[in-house]
Design an enzyme around this catalytic site. Sequence first.
Site, PDB file in Angstrom:
ATOM      1  CG  ASP A 199      -1.590   1.221   1.543  1.00 16.26           C
ATOM      2  OD1 ASP A 199      -2.280   1.704   0.631  1.00 16.26           O
ATOM      3  OD2 ASP A 199      -1.460   1.728   2.666  1.00 16.26           O
ATOM      4  CG  ASP A 224      -1.984   2.573   6.372  1.00 17.20           C
ATOM      5  OD1 ASP A 224      -2.167   2.247   5.189  1.00 17.20           O
ATOM      6  OD2 ASP A 224      -2.203   3.713   6.808  1.00 17.20           O
ATOM      7  CG  ASP A 279      -4.445  -0.806   2.970  1.00 17.89           C
ATOM      8  OD1 ASP A 279      -4.580  -0.701   1.735  1.00 17.89           O
ATOM      9  OD2 ASP A 279      -3.877   0.033   3.687  1.00 17.89           O
TER      10      ASP A 279
HETATM   11  P1  ADP Z   1      -3.694   4.185   0.035  1.00 22.78           P
HETATM   12  O1  ADP Z   1      -4.410   3.063  -0.628  1.00 22.78           O
HETATM   13  O2  ADP Z   1      -2.542   4.677  -0.777  1.00 22.78           O
HETATM   14  O3  ADP Z   1      -3.310   3.892   1.422  1.00 22.78           O
HETATM   15  P2  ADP Z   1      -6.229   5.368   0.629  1.00 22.78           P
HETATM   16  O4  ADP Z   1      -6.938   4.280  -0.069  1.00 22.78           O
HETATM   17  O5  ADP Z   1      -6.296   5.415   2.092  1.00 22.78           O
HETATM   18  O6  ADP Z   1      -4.712   5.424   0.145  1.00 22.78           O
HETATM   19  O7  ADP Z   1      -6.770   6.674   0.034  1.00 22.78           O
HETATM   20  C1  ADP Z   1      -6.941   6.715  -1.347  1.00 22.78           C
HETATM   21  C2  ADP Z   1      -7.508   7.993  -1.799  1.00 22.78           C
HETATM   22  O8  ADP Z   1      -8.836   8.104  -1.330  1.00 22.78           O
HETATM   23  C3  ADP Z   1      -6.786   9.171  -1.265  1.00 22.78           C
HETATM   24  O9  ADP Z   1      -5.727   9.518  -2.089  1.00 22.78           O
HETATM   25  C4  ADP Z   1      -7.882  10.213  -1.271  1.00 22.78           C
HETATM   26  O10 ADP Z   1      -8.041  10.736  -2.553  1.00 22.78           O
HETATM   27  C5  ADP Z   1      -9.122   9.439  -0.983  1.00 22.78           C
HETATM   28  N1  ADP Z   1      -9.550   9.460   0.429  1.00 22.78           N
HETATM   29  C6  ADP Z   1      -9.877   8.383   1.183  1.00 22.78           C
HETATM   30  N2  ADP Z   1     -10.291   8.745   2.396  1.00 22.78           N
HETATM   31  C7  ADP Z   1     -10.195  10.083   2.444  1.00 22.78           C
HETATM   32  C8  ADP Z   1     -10.471  11.061   3.459  1.00 22.78           C
HETATM   33  N3  ADP Z   1     -10.937  10.758   4.658  1.00 22.78           N
HETATM   34  N4  ADP Z   1     -10.261  12.349   3.142  1.00 22.78           N
HETATM   35  C9  ADP Z   1      -9.799  12.681   1.936  1.00 22.78           C
HETATM   36  N5  ADP Z   1      -9.537  11.828   0.956  1.00 22.78           N
HETATM   37  C10 ADP Z   1      -9.735  10.537   1.190  1.00 22.78           C
HETATM   38 MG    MG Z   2      -2.915   3.205   3.370  1.00 20.23          MG
END
Ligand code: ADP
Ligand code: MG
Length: 674
Positions: free
Chosen positions: A358, A558, A562
């Site tokens: 991730d 994390d 995920d």
């Molecule tokens: P990763 O998979 O890289 O850990 P996330 O899946 O947690 O990232 O987040 C992916 C995308 O979803 C972020 O880049 C953002 O655009 C959006 N996102 C998710 N949750 C939020 C939140 N609470 N506030 C703002 N954007 C969010």
């Molecule tokens: Mg993440």
Amino acid sequence: MPSPLTERPAPAAPTPIAPAPAAPTRPGAALGRRTRVFALPEARWAAAATLLFLLALPLQSAGAPLWSWGTLYGLAYAAGGWEPALAGLEALREKSLDVDLLMIAAALGAAAVGQAGDGALLIVIFATSGALEALAAARTADSVRSLLDLAPATATRLRAGGTEGTEGTEETVPTADLVVGDIVLVRPGERIGADGRVLDGTSEVDQATITGEPLPVVKEPGDEVFAGTLNGTGALRVEVGRDASDSVIARIVRMVEEASGTKAPTQLFIEKVEQRYSIGMVASTLAVFAVPLAFGAALTGSLLRAMTFMIVASPCAVVLATMPPLLSAIANAGRHGVLVKSAVVMERLGQVDSVALDKTGTLTEGTPHVTDVRPLPDSGMDEEELLILAAAAEHRSEHPLARAVVEAARARGLALPVAEDFTSTPGAGVTATVDGRKIAVGAPARLLSGAEDAPAAVTAELEDGGRTVVLVLADGAPAGVLGIADRLRPDAAATVASLAGLTGPAPMLVTGDRPRAAARLAAEVGITDVRAGLLPQDKVAAVRELERAGHRVLAVGDGVNDAPALAAAHVGIAMGRAGSDLALEAADVVIVRDELATVPAVVALSRRARRLVAQNLVVAAVFISGLVVWDLAGTLPLPLGVLGHEGSTVIVGLNGLRLLREAAWTRAHTESRR
Ligand code: ADP
Ligand code: MG
């Protein structure tokens, strides 16, 4: 006590690590103590048997009357044999054959044919090796427990005081009785009694017990503190945030306990074959006894040879081949902040041959901050308005990006209105009603299907600068974007390289962020296979796709988003400190010390453990077949047979414990970096 042929009801092998604590608040009361040999009843009985044997032997050879040495031998039999005999009979009642019983039978058989001395020696060796194994088991348990420094049993509670004057009165209460909202006083040098938030005071806190970090961390009002961590020189007033049974340390203890109660697949397989093997063994013993007898051999010789056969053919060493290496590896990894939830997982870790990582919170530190606030011209908003709306909507989200947005508003001293109708979509963002307006923050294409994106020029500029771009929608129309920066972990690139070295293909990046930002970061750490814009179910699909192609996938993440992928993978690893509870729950391994580089190290450690298991099985097989052949072909003296059998069992047991040593971890760590 050579390990039983069959699972025993009593708490024998395989190593039970930590007895379930009476109260979850005071885990592992024996912290840091190393079990002494004679603290173990097994050792005391073995010593008694040895002593009696050593007294009897000279009497017998000096020609003393039979009753004198006969009694002493009898007592040696009793001292060394009563416990295994009881255990063996117990097992027999449950229709399973226990090797302990066979040993006793062999010793009694020896006595019956006038070889009381040989029989007593057998009992002595048998009891001594049993004590050694018990000691090894206890030391493994000590070592696991020592990684869980204790949460203190009591805390100083400050009475909130309804009545004037009692305000601030101190009382000492058991930490188990603290409830959320209580205020506790933590004095300098004291261990903190509960998870919570600092109300006032400043101090450096040593959090090594849960994060493994050697350096103390400064805690100020508003910061989170954890039960079991050690307060430095300041005094803190802490508001309790979690019940004792819920605290991070209590959860870690539970995890380790659960791990020690599990068995690896190899072990289960061995136990399955064992019953049939032991029945075959008894049948062969009868044959070894009866066949030569039928051809006119002497009774005494045949009986002794059959007894020897029975002992050397017992698969004690085989049974002990698997669990000690795996449990030792679990204990060692635990000391370095890597909690492996079960022996199954420890065995599996070494099998993985591809990795899905991730991005946010895993390859990056997960402590992002807002760098750009860009209202769109059409929205008619200024920066502050945009930030207020976004932060109000994000207020209740646990996502690191959300915390960054709220923090940015706080830093500018903005007052946040209360948001209503809050919803959160993992991997997409949040929606809420703020001041009567419908606000969405995140990647709105997924939040509100059909919603417009921000102008490409603005997002591209920010993304090329290494920012994660979050869009803010007001009543369905783009109102502005926030640029959020998160630092790459210092060990991210090295970890990617190590994992590639260990598993073959370079890891795959699976992220919910936009493709442009993902590609930029991937290039920095050396990843070419990038899957961006993924929802939680897409991450699962990516893992499944790899598994269908015949890979065994290690997933590291994390977030809430995920969790499904962590559960779907062959092994799932969660980043523990910033990780969401759901990810911790779903993962098989938790990295409590926030160090990504321990991921390849634990994979390498698992491989070492698997090699040791294989080595052990070979040693066991060689000894057993060698001794059996010797016994059948010639005359293997009974004491020598016992010595060979017990010797191989102890060698195999100790071999596994090698993984407890610090050097085993260091070597795994270096190996993973080659
Ligand atoms: P990763 O998979 O890289 O850990 P996330 O899946 O947690 O990232 O987040 C992916 C995308 O979803 C972020 O880049 C953002 O655009 C959006 N996102 C998710 N949750 C939020 C939140 N609470 N506030 C703002 N954007 C969010
Ligand atoms: Mg993440």
